[in-house]
Design a protein around this motif. Structure first.
Motif, mmCIF file in Angstrom:
data_model
loop_
_atom_site.group_PDB
_atom_site.id
_atom_site.type_symbol
_atom_site.label_atom_id
_atom_site.label_comp_id
_atom_site.label_asym_id
_atom_site.label_seq_id
_atom_site.Cartn_x
_atom_site.Cartn_y
_atom_site.Cartn_z
ATOM 1 N N ALA A 66 42.741 31.854 20.858
ATOM 2 C CA ALA A 66 43.319 32.490 22.048
ATOM 3 C C ALA A 66 42.229 32.933 23.018
ATOM 4 N N THR A 67 42.535 32.815 24.312
ATOM 5 C CA THR A 67 41.624 33.259 25.367
ATOM 6 C C THR A 67 42.446 33.959 26.448
ATOM 7 N N PRO A 68 41.804 34.761 27.293
ATOM 8 C CA PRO A 68 42.537 35.354 28.422
ATOM 9 C C PRO A 68 43.188 34.311 29.316
ATOM 10 N N GLY A 69 42.544 33.142 29.450
ATOM 11 C CA GLY A 69 43.124 32.074 30.268
ATOM 12 C C GLY A 69 44.437 31.575 29.701
ATOM 13 N N ARG A 70 44.515 31.450 28.380
ATOM 14 C CA ARG A 70 45.771 31.031 27.746
ATOM 15 C C ARG A 70 46.873 32.056 27.976
ATOM 16 N N LEU A 71 46.508 33.327 27.851
ATOM 17 C CA LEU A 71 47.497 34.376 28.088
ATOM 18 C C LEU A 71 48.006 34.315 29.525
ATOM 19 N N SER A 72 47.102 34.152 30.487
ATOM 20 C CA SER A 72 47.510 34.063 31.890
ATOM 21 C C SER A 72 48.458 32.899 32.109
ATOM 22 N N LEU A 73 48.173 31.763 31.456
ATOM 23 C CA LEU A 73 49.015 30.585 31.622
ATOM 24 C C LEU A 73 50.423 30.830 31.082
ATOM 25 N N VAL A 74 50.526 31.426 29.890
ATOM 26 C CA VAL A 74 51.837 31.684 29.293
ATOM 27 C C VAL A 74 52.630 32.673 30.150
ATOM 28 N N GLY A 112 59.300 32.659 16.181
ATOM 29 C CA GLY A 112 59.090 31.728 15.081
ATOM 30 C C GLY A 112 57.716 31.082 15.129
ATOM 31 N N LEU A 113 57.283 30.686 16.333
ATOM 32 C CA LEU A 113 55.962 30.078 16.468
ATOM 33 C C LEU A 113 54.860 31.051 16.071
ATOM 34 N N VAL A 114 54.975 32.286 16.541
ATOM 35 C CA VAL A 114 53.944 33.282 16.252
ATOM 36 C C VAL A 114 53.923 33.603 14.760
ATOM 37 N N LEU A 115 55.089 33.781 14.153
ATOM 38 C CA LEU A 115 55.150 34.123 12.733
ATOM 39 C C LEU A 115 54.652 32.976 11.857
ATOM 40 N N SER A 116 54.816 31.744 12.340
ATOM 41 C CA SER A 116 54.347 30.598 11.552
ATOM 42 C C SER A 116 52.829 30.453 11.588
ATOM 43 N N GLY A 117 52.206 31.078 12.581
ATOM 44 C CA GLY A 117 50.766 30.941 12.739
ATOM 45 C C GLY A 117 50.345 29.636 13.380
ATOM 46 N N HIS A 118 51.300 28.767 13.701
ATOM 47 C CA HIS A 118 51.007 27.491 14.351
ATOM 48 C C HIS A 118 51.798 27.445 15.650
ATOM 49 N N ALA A 119 51.132 27.720 16.762
ATOM 50 C CA ALA A 119 51.818 27.827 18.046
ATOM 51 C C ALA A 119 51.071 27.008 19.095
ATOM 52 N N PRO A 120 51.375 25.724 19.221
ATOM 53 C CA PRO A 120 50.743 24.904 20.262
ATOM 54 C C PRO A 120 50.983 25.497 21.652
ATOM 55 N N LEU A 121 49.974 25.448 22.481
ATOM 56 C CA LEU A 121 50.069 26.053 23.814
ATOM 57 C C LEU A 121 51.226 25.464 24.614
ATOM 58 N N ILE A 122 51.438 24.163 24.499
ATOM 59 C CA ILE A 122 52.505 23.534 25.272
ATOM 60 C C ILE A 122 53.869 24.085 24.888
ATOM 61 N N LEU A 123 54.096 24.351 23.600
ATOM 62 C CA LEU A 123 55.380 24.910 23.165
ATOM 63 C C LEU A 123 55.542 26.351 23.652
ATOM 64 N N LEU A 124 54.464 27.127 23.594
ATOM 65 C CA LEU A 124 54.524 28.494 24.116
ATOM 66 C C LEU A 124 54.902 28.484 25.595
ATOM 67 N N CYS A 125 54.304 27.575 26.355
ATOM 68 C CA CYS A 125 54.577 27.510 27.789
ATOM 69 C C CYS A 125 56.016 27.077 28.065
ATOM 70 N N VAL A 126 56.495 26.095 27.302
ATOM 71 C CA VAL A 126 57.873 25.622 27.496
ATOM 72 C C VAL A 126 58.873 26.740 27.226
ATOM 73 N N LEU A 127 58.684 27.470 26.127
ATOM 74 C CA LEU A 127 59.602 28.564 25.803
ATOM 75 C C LEU A 127 59.492 29.697 26.815
ATOM 76 N N ALA A 128 58.286 29.935 27.334
ATOM 77 C CA ALA A 128 58.122 30.953 28.373
ATOM 78 C C ALA A 128 58.880 30.554 29.635
ATOM 79 N N VAL A 129 58.856 29.262 29.975
ATOM 80 C CA VAL A 129 59.613 28.774 31.134
ATOM 81 C C VAL A 129 61.105 28.978 30.911
ATOM 82 N N VAL A 130 61.582 28.691 29.701
ATOM 83 C CA VAL A 130 63.009 28.877 29.392
ATOM 84 C C VAL A 130 63.398 30.348 29.530
ATOM 85 N N ALA A 131 62.552 31.255 29.016
ATOM 86 C CA ALA A 131 62.839 32.690 29.120
ATOM 87 C C ALA A 131 62.878 33.137 30.575
#
Length: 430
Positions: A47-55, A99-118
């Motif tokens: 994780a980086t601040p840039g990833r957080l900004s993107l999500v 679910g992604l966070v609890l699994s410990g495997h959270a690809p950035l693209i999936l995080l971004c897609v779910l953030a867009v849905v929210a």
């Protein structure tokens, strides 16, 4: 200024109670999500601040892009049903993030897609909510209802923000996101119990509906003038809260603890302001609402002057009061003045215009602080708020739009003597 006459409490109205409960629970979960999402992303491997900004950007951008579409849809179908659908979509999005966070495997693209849905769910929900209140509450009780709803949601958000850090520390960011998903599901269930009327099928296209909403929006000078004012005001407030305030707190005020005190004071002020706004009655609501914007510049000016933390906190508390006074008077006036069948579309234009420059405020705040210094940048924000508010007062409709007479009143608001009107405004903004 006066207070409303004694009447049976809205808390005894089952439909209003269901709406208030749904919003309170949903906002409580959102309070968790604001903190949990940030810590969830930062806690992932790589994780980086840039990833957080993107999500975070992926969550925020759809709220602006799709808000107008949300307004059109809300005016074409049952608003309660649309809110239920948006809540279910939001619940699914946050459950997926959890679910992604609890699994410990959270690809950035999936995080971004779910953030867009929210974010899209929020864009669909907000205009529908703005148009639903007049369908649940009698017209002469709209201001009281809007004030009470804000008391609930402001208190709930403050509680959520307060407890979120504890929840993240005790059960982890993933489970905190799961709690937010559950809050959306509960909100959807409660909203299904509302007896809001459906809507007749329209023969017009969505594009025609959008143009009709634009005509309704632009035909009211007071409406588009204040939205233009708030496009600037919100950008300046975002720059202060998101970047410049924390920077100055770190430089001169002692860091995060001092900033937390200042922000908490504002949150407490919004609760007090909503309670006040539920009861006060003013003859010229838009004039009072615009005047109530001036105090927002004071704490920013005090930050620029490196004033003591306690003084800045007092100013933030006061600005919290007046910001919710503005919010309740503004929402109530729109609900009274705009035809119900176009209300969600007009509200979506309000949201879109008011938030149009919000990302820009965040974008330029950091470079401005580097170029001219944090204090000068803060002083500029305070000046921008004051100047935009002064400009709005040049509109005749802003100054002269009157509220309908209160039940049992013998006189129209226009018949109020000028001296009495001046006292009303002065008392309201004191």
């Amino acid at each position: 200024m006066s207070t409303s006459p004694d009447r049976s409490s809205l808390w005894g109205d089952q439909q209003f109670l269901l709406l208030a409960a749904a919003r309170t629970i949903s906002v409580l979960g959102n309070g968790f999500a604001r903190v949990a999402l940030a810590f969830a992303v930062l806690g992932l491997p790589g994780a980086t601040p840039g990833r957080l900004s993107l999500v975070v950007a992926c969550q925020a951008l759809p709220q602006l892009v799709f808000i107008l579409i949300g307004g059109v849809i809300a005016d074409r179908m049952s608003r309660a049903r649309l809110m239920v659908g948006a809540d279910i979509v939001g619940a699914a999005a946050y459950a997926g993030l959890a679910g992604l966070v609890l699994s410990g495997h959270a690809p950035l693209i999936l995080l971004c897609v779910l953030a867009v849905v929210a974010g899209t769910a929020t864009a669909l929900f907000s205009p529908a909510m703005a148009g639903l209140v007049p369908l649940v509450v009698e017209e002469d009780r709209l201001q009281e209802a809007n004030g009470l709803l804000r008391v609930c949601t402001n208190s709930s958000l403050l509680l959520g923000l307060t407890l979120s850090g504890v929840a993240v520390a005790w059960i982890g960011a993933g489970w905190a996101l799961a709690l937010n998903a559950a809050s959306f599901a509960v909100s959807a269930f409660l909203t299904t119990r509302l007896r809001a009327p459906g809507r007749a099928a329209k023969g017009s296209s969505g594009w025609d509906d959008l143009k009709e909403g634009w005509r309704e929006f632009t035909s009211r000078q007071w409406l588009w003038v204040v939205v233009a004012q708030y496009a600037v005001v919100v950008a300046a407030l975002n720059a202060n809260v998101g970047v410049l305030g924390p920077l100055l707190a770190e430089e001169d005020l002692g860091g995060a603890t001092a900033w937390s005190v200042i922000v908490a004071a504002q949150a407490l002020g919004t609760i007090a302001g909503a309670g006040l706004a539920a009861r006060v009655r003013v003859n010229r609501p838009i004039l009072v609402a615009v005047l109530a914007t001036f105090p927002a510049a004071l704490p920013i000016a005090l930050l620029a002057a490196s004033a003591p933390v306690w003084l800045i906190a007092v100013a933030m508390f006061s600005s919290g009061i007046t910001s919710d006074l503005f919010g309740v008077l503004w929402s109530t006036t729109i609900q009274r003045e705009v035809p119900e069948e176009a209300l969600s579309r007009v509200s979506s234009y309000d949201w879109f215009g008011s938030l149009a420059f919000a990302p820009l405020g965040l974008l330029v705040a950091g470079p401005a602080a580097d170029a001219i210094g944090t204090q000068k940048a803060l002083a500029g924000c305070a000046a921008v708020i004051a100047l935009a508010t002064c400009a709005a007062l040049f509109s005749p409709q802003v100054r002269k739009l009157t509220a309908p007479p209160r039940p049992g009143s013998q006189h129209m608001p226009e018949a109020t003597p000028p001296a009495a009107t001046s006292r009303t405004v002065d008392e309201e903004t004191a």
